[in-house]
Enzyme design. Structure first.
Site, PDB file in Angstrom:
ATOM      1  N   LEU A 270      25.088  73.945  75.132  1.00 46.69           N
ATOM      2  CA  LEU A 270      24.922  74.990  76.137  1.00 46.69           C
ATOM      3  C   LEU A 270      24.457  74.323  77.421  1.00 46.69           C
ATOM      4  O   LEU A 270      23.738  73.324  77.385  1.00 46.69           O
ATOM      5  CB  LEU A 270      23.867  76.017  75.692  1.00 46.69           C
ATOM      6  N   ASP A 271      24.854  74.887  78.569  1.00 47.68           N
ATOM      7  CA  ASP A 271      24.353  74.394  79.846  1.00 47.68           C
ATOM      8  C   ASP A 271      22.831  74.435  79.847  1.00 47.68           C
ATOM      9  O   ASP A 271      22.217  75.296  79.203  1.00 47.68           O
ATOM     10  CB  ASP A 271      24.859  75.270  80.999  1.00 47.68           C
ATOM     11  N   MET A 272      22.238  73.543  80.616  1.00 45.17           N
ATOM     12  CA  MET A 272      20.782  73.467  80.693  1.00 45.17           C
ATOM     13  C   MET A 272      20.161  74.825  81.061  1.00 45.17           C
ATOM     14  O   MET A 272      19.141  75.228  80.515  1.00 45.17           O
ATOM     15  CB  MET A 272      20.373  72.414  81.714  1.00 45.17           C
TER      16      MET A 272
END
Length: 212
Positions: free
Chosen positions: A55-57
């Protein structure tokens, strides 16, 4: 300072489902200051945990790990073959009038500005997102939507929503400054997952309600 213990939603002999907080990397980045991440926190508790997807940060929500190489491979294949049903919740700027729809726009890395992605109808990779309106907030002029990424391109949900004129609130990479400033974090959360168990193929389902 010791890293915080991860929030584990499910653990068995073959897979782990953990909850990633917003602002934490999924895997280590480059440099000493980017070593704290969800995979390191999970591996500190369960040493055989191997990353299956990311997942994106800025995105919070459910993340899957395989226990050992074989489980990782089988889970990775399930993601690649689109056997995994993933649903996200986001709050976006503006009012989306239609109840449902889909965004079919090819994406490619914006090379001079990487890691940003952009729509490119000539050279982009096919990218499809389905969406469903969950509600409107007239006071903040926002829409809460459920998102289903049929494909899994980098930053797909963020770029697709921007492309239809409804950037995600709190998005530091893609939203205009006023939309970015409306929330202290990216209002995007991986809320539900359904996937085949790597050992016996039975479908497992997990839900973690959005914290916003």
């Amino acid at each position: 300072m010791a890293a915080m213990s991860p929030e584990l939603v499910h653990v068995d002999d073959h897979l782990i489902v953990a909850l990633k907080p917003a602002g934490l990397l999924s895997v280590p980045g480059r440099g000493e200051d980017k070593q704290d991440c969800l995979s390191a926190r999970v591996q500190a508790v369960l040493a055989d945990a191997l990353v299956v997807h990311r997942l994106d940060m800025g995105t919070s929500g459910l993340l899957v790990f395989g226990r050992g190489k074989e489980a990782q491979r089988r889970l990775g294949d399930a993601f690649a073959e689109r056997q995994v049903d993933k649903r996200y919740v986001a709050v976006v700027a503006g009012r989306i009038a239609e109840p449902t729809g889909e965004i079919d726009l090819p994406l490619i890395v914006d090379w001079p500005n990487r890691p940003l992605q952009q729509v490119d109808k000539v050279n982009g990779k096919p990218s499809l997102t389905r969406w469903r309106v969950l509600g409107h907030d007239a006071a903040s002029d926002t829409t809460r939507v459920e998102l289903e990424p049929v494909t899994g391109r980098s930053h797909q949900l963020r770029v697709h929503l921007l492309a239809i004129g409804h950037p995600i609130v709190g998005d530091a990479l893609y939203a205009p400054p006023d939309v970015q400033a409306r929330a202290p974090r990216l209002l995007l959360h991986a809320q539900s997952l359904a996937l085949p168990h790597p050992a016996d193929g039975r479908i497992l389902s997990f839900v973690a309600p959005a914290p916003f």
